[in-house]
Design a protein around this motif. Sequence first.
Motif, mmCIF file in Angstrom:
data_model
loop_
_atom_site.group_PDB
_atom_site.id
_atom_site.type_symbol
_atom_site.label_atom_id
_atom_site.label_comp_id
_atom_site.label_asym_id
_atom_site.label_seq_id
_atom_site.Cartn_x
_atom_site.Cartn_y
_atom_site.Cartn_z
ATOM 1 N N GLY A 177 -4.158 7.040 -12.817
ATOM 2 C CA GLY A 177 -4.235 6.847 -14.396
ATOM 3 C C GLY A 177 -4.883 5.560 -14.476
ATOM 4 N N GLY A 178 -5.453 4.976 -13.549
ATOM 5 C CA GLY A 178 -5.906 3.682 -13.630
ATOM 6 C C GLY A 178 -7.105 3.513 -12.995
ATOM 7 N N GLY A 179 -7.624 2.451 -12.509
ATOM 8 C CA GLY A 179 -8.910 2.276 -11.846
ATOM 9 C C GLY A 179 -8.914 2.596 -10.494
ATOM 10 N N GLY A 180 -7.871 2.969 -9.865
ATOM 11 C CA GLY A 180 -8.136 3.455 -8.585
ATOM 12 C C GLY A 180 -7.766 2.327 -7.312
ATOM 13 N N VAL A 181 -7.254 1.329 -8.003
ATOM 14 C CA VAL A 181 -6.944 0.147 -6.916
ATOM 15 C C VAL A 181 -5.902 -0.854 -7.599
ATOM 16 N N THR A 182 -5.067 -1.323 -6.948
ATOM 17 C CA THR A 182 -4.175 -2.416 -6.975
ATOM 18 C C THR A 182 -4.554 -3.346 -6.250
ATOM 19 N N LYS A 183 -4.937 -4.604 -6.851
ATOM 20 C CA LYS A 183 -5.620 -5.679 -6.338
ATOM 21 C C LYS A 183 -4.766 -7.046 -6.451
ATOM 22 N N VAL A 184 -4.723 -7.944 -5.421
ATOM 23 C CA VAL A 184 -4.164 -9.078 -5.561
ATOM 24 C C VAL A 184 -5.355 -10.036 -5.056
ATOM 25 N N GLY A 185 -5.581 -11.123 -6.038
ATOM 26 C CA GLY A 185 -6.690 -11.989 -5.611
ATOM 27 C C GLY A 185 -6.561 -12.838 -4.488
ATOM 28 N N ALA A 186 -7.499 -13.957 -4.182
ATOM 29 C CA ALA A 186 -7.345 -14.639 -3.195
ATOM 30 C C ALA A 186 -6.494 -15.920 -3.372
ATOM 31 N N GLY A 187 -5.783 -16.464 -2.389
ATOM 32 C CA GLY A 187 -5.008 -17.677 -2.463
ATOM 33 C C GLY A 187 -3.764 -17.395 -3.360
ATOM 34 N N GLY B 186 0.855 -1.210 -0.027
ATOM 35 C CA GLY B 186 -0.022 -0.035 -0.019
ATOM 36 C C GLY B 186 1.025 1.147 -0.113
ATOM 37 N N THR B 187 2.114 1.269 -0.042
ATOM 38 C CA THR B 187 2.864 2.364 -0.304
ATOM 39 C C THR B 187 2.572 3.070 -1.609
ATOM 40 N N PRO B 188 3.136 4.484 -1.741
ATOM 41 C CA PRO B 188 2.510 5.010 -3.066
ATOM 42 C C PRO B 188 3.159 4.641 -4.180
ATOM 43 N N PRO B 189 2.489 4.817 -5.323
ATOM 44 C CA PRO B 189 3.205 4.245 -6.446
ATOM 45 C C PRO B 189 4.155 4.964 -7.050
ATOM 46 N N GLN B 190 5.196 4.340 -7.736
ATOM 47 C CA GLN B 190 6.457 4.928 -8.551
ATOM 48 C C GLN B 190 6.217 5.658 -9.758
ATOM 49 N N ASP B 191 5.217 6.617 -9.733
ATOM 50 C CA ASP B 191 4.621 7.273 -10.949
ATOM 51 C C ASP B 191 4.659 8.645 -10.609
ATOM 52 N N LEU B 192 5.518 9.549 -11.353
ATOM 53 C CA LEU B 192 5.947 10.936 -11.208
ATOM 54 C C LEU B 192 4.550 11.893 -11.187
ATOM 55 N N LYS B 193 3.565 11.188 -11.952
ATOM 56 C CA LYS B 193 2.172 11.923 -11.869
ATOM 57 C C LYS B 193 1.651 11.954 -10.629
ATOM 58 N N TYR B 194 1.853 10.884 -9.607
ATOM 59 C CA TYR B 194 0.973 10.856 -8.569
ATOM 60 C C TYR B 194 1.450 11.991 -7.620
ATOM 61 N N LYS B 195 0.269 12.373 -6.856
ATOM 62 C CA LYS B 195 0.535 13.733 -6.014
ATOM 63 C C LYS B 195 -0.286 13.430 -4.598
ATOM 64 N N GLY B 196 -0.411 12.231 -4.206
ATOM 65 C CA GLY B 196 -1.043 11.963 -3.283
ATOM 66 C C GLY B 196 -2.438 11.757 -3.109
ATOM 67 N N GLU B 197 -2.993 11.614 -4.462
ATOM 68 C CA GLU B 197 -4.526 11.342 -4.438
ATOM 69 C C GLU B 197 -4.951 10.197 -3.666
ATOM 70 N N PRO B 198 -6.251 10.059 -3.456
ATOM 71 C CA PRO B 198 -6.781 8.813 -2.612
ATOM 72 C C PRO B 198 -6.967 7.839 -3.680
ATOM 73 N N THR B 199 -6.111 6.790 -3.561
ATOM 74 C CA THR B 199 -6.191 5.360 -4.353
ATOM 75 C C THR B 199 -6.178 4.394 -3.416
ATOM 76 N N ARG B 200 -6.382 3.234 -3.732
ATOM 77 C CA ARG B 200 -6.427 1.889 -2.874
ATOM 78 C C ARG B 200 -5.428 0.831 -3.243
ATOM 79 N N CYS B 201 -5.344 -0.206 -2.248
ATOM 80 C CA CYS B 201 -4.788 -1.326 -2.275
ATOM 81 C C CYS B 201 -5.476 -2.306 -1.704
ATOM 82 N N GLU B 202 -5.622 -3.550 -2.383
ATOM 83 C CA GLU B 202 -6.438 -4.870 -1.772
ATOM 84 C C GLU B 202 -5.485 -6.084 -1.780
ATOM 85 N N VAL B 203 -5.602 -6.916 -0.946
ATOM 86 C CA VAL B 203 -4.774 -8.177 -0.879
ATOM 87 C C VAL B 203 -6.130 -9.187 -0.470
ATOM 88 N N GLY B 204 -6.505 -10.121 -1.321
ATOM 89 C CA GLY B 204 -7.404 -11.244 -0.862
ATOM 90 C C GLY B 204 -6.971 -11.891 0.323
#
Length: 291
Positions: free
Chosen positions: A111-121, A76-94
């Motif tokens: 610039g994406g869907g607002g979430v980084t996601k790792v599925g179950a198992g 859940g640490t910030p993205p390595q994206d120079l355009k990112y300025k601290g906007e609220p985005t999410r991270c999910e691990v199943g």
Amino acid sequence: MAPQILNGVDPTALIAPGAAIADGAMIGAGCRIGPFCTVGPEVVLEEGVELVSHVVVEGATRIGAGTKVLPFASIGTPPQDLKYKGEPTRCEVGPKCLIREGVTIHRASVGGGGVTKVGAGCMLMAQAHVAHDCLLGDGVILANNVMLGGHVLVGDGAFIGGGAAVHQTVRIGRLAMVSGLAGVTNDIPPFGYVFGLPARLVGFNKIGLLRRGASRDQLRTLRLANNLLFKDPGEFAAKVEQVATRWPDEPLVQEVIAFVRDMTRRRQLVRPGRMAAPELGGVDEENGEGA
């Protein structure tokens, strides 16, 4: 009566001395947080999550029940994206994932869907990296030192071998297999097996399909379809139509066709190649290594 939760921490959670839990964090029943872990104020740890030690979880991050995270991982640490300025985005691990030592999973960019996601198992082995806006399906295995660029999509049950690098916006289909040290710059169809730098399609994940109930007849049909699509001469669009109409009732073939036809894709398909050994593939699911 349910036990009272004080400051978002369930009273059955075990928190070691030296762990830093920010106000606002939600820690579920039976969680175990080891020494020198840091949990941010927007984090949610569901029931039974274990952070072994020296783990950092921050941002608007949710970790599913029963997941275990080993030392020096950061989620859940910030993205390595120079355009990112601290906007609220999410991270999910199943739920029921195993996150090994030194793994990094970044929260999404704007610039994406607002979430980084790792599925179950899923199993992410030591030092694997999941960049911003990646979406991993269920049962995905990343071996040691795998590097996923931003916006990578990985289908259920895919296996990516040690040291492989996957370019941003690549799609990897369900039950695909990527060899160790491969350099993946183009989309891999479902069940495909790729090898090399740059990665080339050299077969399909026969063992993985057999372990999930595919019949020998289905595998023979899939082989014929793959040969027609990726090996036989001819204009590719025409071959896609030929395969689609020849096997309309074969779900594995139609899954490949749907992947190929997906107009949201941002990269070309991986090119076919040659390999000395015949169709390798499959994953030893007991230890996460290639079969």
